[in-house]
Design an enzyme around this catalytic site. Sequence first.
Site, PDB file in Angstrom:
ATOM      1  N   HIS A  60       1.615  -2.198   5.623  1.00 48.96           N
ATOM      2  CA  HIS A  60       1.381  -2.498   4.210  1.00 48.96           C
ATOM      3  C   HIS A  60       2.391  -1.764   3.324  1.00 48.96           C
ATOM      4  CE1 HIS A  60      -2.469  -4.761   3.998  1.00 48.96           C
ATOM      5  NE2 HIS A  60      -2.767  -4.139   5.127  1.00 48.96           N
ATOM      6  N   ASP A 112      -3.865  -8.285   3.164  1.00 45.91           N
ATOM      7  CA  ASP A 112      -5.204  -8.605   3.654  1.00 45.91           C
ATOM      8  C   ASP A 112      -5.786  -9.664   2.728  1.00 45.91           C
ATOM      9  OD1 ASP A 112      -4.958  -6.543   5.552  1.00 45.91           O
ATOM     10  OD2 ASP A 112      -5.770  -5.058   4.163  1.00 45.91           O
ATOM     11  N   ARG A 172       0.856  -1.202   0.000  1.00 44.04           N
ATOM     12  CA  ARG A 172       0.000   0.000   0.000  1.00 44.04           C
ATOM     13  C   ARG A 172       0.884   1.240   0.000  1.00 44.04           C
ATOM     14  NH1 ARG A 172      -3.744   0.138   5.059  1.00 44.04           N
ATOM     15  NH2 ARG A 172      -4.554  -1.696   3.945  1.00 44.04           N
ATOM     16  N   GLU A 175      -8.159  -7.748  13.257  1.00 43.99           N
ATOM     17  CA  GLU A 175      -8.636  -7.937  11.879  1.00 43.99           C
ATOM     18  C   GLU A 175      -8.290  -9.357  11.422  1.00 43.99           C
ATOM     19  OE1 GLU A 175      -7.978  -3.257  10.515  1.00 43.99           O
ATOM     20  OE2 GLU A 175      -6.570  -4.793   9.837  1.00 43.99           O
ATOM     21  N   HIS A 230      -5.824  -9.708   8.261  1.00 37.90           N
ATOM     22  CA  HIS A 230      -4.586  -8.932   8.205  1.00 37.90           C
ATOM     23  C   HIS A 230      -3.398  -9.761   8.676  1.00 37.90           C
ATOM     24  CE1 HIS A 230      -2.529  -4.845   8.803  1.00 37.90           C
ATOM     25  NE2 HIS A 230      -1.700  -5.692   9.382  1.00 37.90           N
TER      26      HIS A 230
END
Length: 222
Positions: A134, A141, A90, A201, A204
């Site tokens: 990320h 994810d 990311r 999460e 994740h």
Amino acid sequence: MLVLAAAAALPACSTTRASDASDLVDAGAAVPGLRLDMRYAGSDNFVGMPVRGYEAPRCLLLRPAAEALAAVARDLQSDGYALQVFDCYRPQRAVGHFVEWARGPDDPTSKQRPYPDVDKSALLGDYIAETSGHSRGLTLDLTLARCEAGACAPIDMGTPFDFFDERAHTDSPRITAQQRANRERLRDAMVRHGFRNYPLEWWHYTLDRGEPQPPLLDVPVR
């Protein structure tokens, strides 16, 4: 969906705008049976629009993470499962986009799907941070898909991806026994090959390589 056989040599990423991104590789071309559902390249996500820095729906990772993920996928294939990824590397500019959104005004209509029981102001911190693992290329994810007769479909994990709520905590007591078993199947497979889960999460995971951590990157996904 992009499905290619696992190759011994992973292809280098073509997004190298700076030398510090040269180790990113295309996991979609390296992980057997990997299903791509890259949410931030489109509008099916909690901000409701394509996120800054995502110019193509690709899963990019540092080479060690891509190789470990390929090992996970091979293990699961024999049991009739495939990996489906929502996000991989990311760019930092995307993290900034998330923070701007979280600091903006609430919309009672749009909150129903991603955070129905949480105030938007509470998302900053545990769920949305100003820096993200990320951006180091070792975090992703994902979920599991069950494959039968050549068709694959995601299995029930108890909540959707990017659902900001206690029910999304990996060990939440507010899910069914089958949903818990599905999460444990994913976690067991990932942990076996060096990934660790973020407990808030279920989707994740980060490849645990210890210190030092690789740098944060801000090269667009193309």
